[in-house]
Design a protein around this motif. Structure first.
Motif, short mmCIF file in Angstrom:
data_model
loop_
_atom_site.label_atom_id
_atom_site.label_comp_id
_atom_site.label_asym_id
_atom_site.label_seq_id
_atom_site.Cartn_x
_atom_site.Cartn_y
_atom_site.Cartn_z
N VAL A 1 -7.22 3.92 -6.81
CA VAL A 1 -5.98 3.22 -6.50
C VAL A 1 -4.83 3.84 -7.29
N LYS B 1 -3.70 6.95 -5.74
CA LYS B 1 -2.91 6.71 -4.54
C LYS B 1 -1.57 6.07 -4.86
N ALA B 2 -1.39 5.56 -6.08
CA ALA B 2 -0.11 4.95 -6.44
C ALA B 2 0.86 5.97 -7.00
N PRO C 1 2.42 8.60 -5.81
CA PRO C 1 3.66 8.96 -5.09
C PRO C 1 4.78 7.96 -5.32
N LEU C 2 4.44 6.75 -5.78
CA LEU C 2 5.49 5.76 -6.02
C LEU C 2 6.42 6.18 -7.16
N TYR D 1 -4.00 14.91 -1.63
CA TYR D 1 -4.53 13.63 -2.07
C TYR D 1 -5.93 13.37 -1.54
N THR E 1 -9.01 12.53 -4.01
CA THR E 1 -9.82 11.32 -4.00
C THR E 1 -11.28 11.65 -3.73
N GLY F 1 -8.31 7.59 2.16
CA GLY F 1 -8.31 8.54 1.06
C GLY F 1 -6.94 9.00 0.63
N SER F 2 -5.91 8.71 1.44
CA SER F 2 -4.59 9.20 1.08
C SER F 2 -3.65 8.02 0.88
N PRO F 3 -2.59 8.22 0.10
CA PRO F 3 -1.67 7.11 -0.17
C PRO F 3 -0.89 6.70 1.08
N PHE G 1 1.98 5.59 1.19
CA PHE G 1 3.35 6.06 1.05
C PHE G 1 3.53 7.44 1.69
N ILE G 2 2.56 8.34 1.41
CA ILE G 2 2.61 9.68 1.99
C ILE G 2 2.38 9.60 3.49
N ASN H 1 -7.51 -6.21 -6.31
CA ASN H 1 -7.39 -5.00 -7.12
C ASN H 1 -7.21 -3.75 -6.28
N ILE H 2 -6.48 -3.89 -5.19
CA ILE H 2 -6.28 -2.72 -4.35
C ILE H 2 -4.80 -2.47 -4.14
N ILE H 3 -4.41 -1.24 -4.30
CA ILE H 3 -3.12 -0.80 -3.78
C ILE H 3 -3.46 0.33 -2.85
N ARG H 4 -2.60 0.61 -1.93
CA ARG H 4 -2.96 1.76 -1.10
C ARG H 4 -2.24 2.98 -1.58
#
Lengths: 268, 268
Positions: free
Chosen positions: A182, A185-186, A188-189, A233, A237, B85-87, B89-90, B265-268
């Motif tokens: 996670v 993947k965070a 890029p923020l 990414y 991962t 597997g990828s954010p 946001f991207i 507990n997850i963000i993408r």
């Protein structure tokens, strides 16, 4: 060049944030477990509040809030005889000496100040997530183990450090591994926090260029830049997943859990 | 100007009804509550539509991943891998620029470059992948006895799937699916910060919260308001999913009913 450096920025952020967040999480979990009511309340509130709200709202909030908090406290210390209010209408005014970073500071200090704020924000948010995981893991250690330790006459801090903490990692690892993914993947923020990271450079470099402005005229390539980021990414991962699997196998070896038992059977 | 007037002016601002200009120098609590609340319309729109459509595609993905046919299995596995597997946001950025370049060759793609459908497509695929993985896990843990009993009653094919496999899958997956829904709503806040432009400042809740924080240099008012809205939304989602959970488990003895636990507990 900036584009390639920004990959390092992301890796650096991960490298610094992960241990910091783990430290925050450990403190949070210890606070939540504490028998002293105030600490326990504080720990639970920390976990609950940070998890209930969208993370980017938190990221954006903390960066400004931390900045203002630091400037406000420096203002109080450095300029005690300042009479005007700090919030004038819609402005936030502190004295010159309290500005962070100082307006005379070189460029790299400004950049690293922004980066530090970002790291701290990430650590706070992910600290709450990992506090939750560690809190659960500490409770998952069989209670009989701790009772036995008490029966041997250990004090409660000895029990915590010598019995609970070494054994909790195997229970915490799946959750922490999940968190690591996670966290990747965070990253890029970071772009939203004003750090010049890979998203920033992908937008800048990919945008259409004409011969007049640069040496490399090309049409709009942003799509391909972002495709490259996507692949970066995905690989990242995937590699983490494989490494975490291996680590889990090592750690479960000889543990009294279902997976450990399965390993023992397979070997026998 | 009373608060009712402000609500009349700005209550539906985010979908383009009401006052055209955003407030420039008046930022009362009422303004902030109204505009941020009006932005929530977009969050709910994206969340609800992506969840509804994603539910069916997720079932297909889960079945595909279970299938013995290598073509179906491989394609479902890859879809799930790429989107998990990828954010996110991207993914938003990539999709936006992909639609932008597709638009030049196929004019049919021109609506996809605006958020209301382009971002919805990304959210739909993303939530399908996450939910598909949850459903796949549930399909794998359907009790062997249930399937055997269905066979013994002579149920086969579609009938067995509809009456036995699918309801059991939903029952097992529902707590995890609730979390997924909550996180999808949190993820909707990313839309207007990632490539997709806002037309005439019609944005979502975080967009307006960010607007106020930028204008007033005071993050301590708009972001807590946003957090409050999201906590209410989360509670509503938990309530609705709890009702469905109750219905899914209505034939089981009460002690066995899976209670929905909030584990975030997850963000993408």
């Amino acid at each position: 060049m900036g584009f390639y450096w920004s990959f390092l920025t992301v890796l650096l952020l991960l490298g610094i944030t992960a241990p910091c967040a783990l430290g925050f999480g450990f403190l949070g979990a210890m606070a939540a477990r504490s028998k002293f009511f105030v600490f326990s309340l504080f720990g639970h509130a920390y976990i609950a509040i940070v998890r209930g709200v969208p993370e980017i709202a938190f990221f954006m909030f903390f960066v400004i809030a931390l900045d203002q908090f630091l400037e406000w406290s420096r203002h109080k210390i450095l300029c005690p005889d300042w009479s005007e209010p700090i919030r004038q209408g819609n402005d936030f005014v502190v004295c010159q000496a309290a500005k962070l970073p100082l307006s005379s500071a070189p460029q790299w200090i400004h950049e690293s100040y922004g980066f530090t704020l970002a790291v701290f924000t990430f650590a706070i948010v992910f600290g709450a997530f990992s506090a939750n995981v560690l809190f659960g893991a500490m409770r998952a250690v069989p209670y009989a183990q701790q009772e036995t330790a008490y029966a041997y006459g250990m004090t409660s801090s000895q029990v915590f450090w010598r019995i609970t903490v070494p054994q909790m990692w195997v229970y915490a690892l799946p959750g922490l591994g999940n968190l690591w993914m996670v966290l990747i993947k965070a990253t890029p923020l970071l772009f939203l926090l004003g750090v010049e990271d890979i998203v920033y450079w992908a937008r800048e470099l990919g945008g259409s260029k004409t011969a007049r402005f640069t040496d490399y005229p090309h049409p709009d390539w942003r799509m391909w830049y972002f495709l490259a980021l996507l692949v970066f990414y995905l690989m990242f991962t995937r590699v983490s997943e494989v490494v975490l699997d291996r680590l889990m196998k090592r750690l479960t070896h000889g543990q009294a859990t279902a997976a450990g038992e399965a390993q023992r059977r397979a070997e026998a | 100007m009373s608060c009712w007037d402000i609500i009349a002016d700005y209550g539906l601002r985010s979908i383009g009804i009401g006052e055209r200009l955003l407030p420039r120098n008046e930022f009362t609590l009422c303004h902030q509550f109204t505009l941020i609340g009006s932005g929530m319309i977009w969050n709910i729109y994206f969340g609800v539509l992506a969840l509804l459509s994603g539910f069916f595609f997720a079932t297909l993905l889960a079945l595909g991943k279970m299938s013995t046919n290598p073509i179906f299995r491989r394609s479902a596995e890859w879809t799930i891998f790429i989107f998990r597997g990828s954010p996110l946001f991207i993914q938003f950025f990539f999709a936006y620029f992909l639609f932008l370049s597709l638009k030049q060759s196929f004019p049919i793609f021109s609506p996809f470059t605006s958020a209301w459908i382009g971002a919805l497509v990304v959210l739909f695929l993303n939530t399908s992948a996450y939910t598909g993985e949850i459903f796949y896990g549930a399909l794998q843990s359907i009790p062997k006895g249930d399937i055997e009993a269905a066979d013994a009653y002579g149920l086969t094919g579609m009938k067995r799937f509809r009456r036995i496999t699918w309801p059991t899958m939903l029952r097992l997956a529902w707590p995890a699916y609730t979390n997924e829904a909550i996180f999808l709503f949190h993820a909707t806040t990313l839309v207007f910060f990632s490539g997709f432009p806002t037309t005439r400042q019609r944005g979502d809740a975080l967009y307006y919260a960010n607007y106020f924080a930028d204008k007033t240099f005071n993050p301590f008012v708009p972001y807590p308001i946003l957090a409050g809205y999201f906590i209410v939304l989360t509670l509503i989602v938990i309530g609705l999913y709890g009702l469905v959970n109750k219905r899914l488990n209505r034939h089981l003895p009460t002690s066995d009913r899976g209670k929905i636990k909030l584990r975030m507990n997850i963000i993408r």
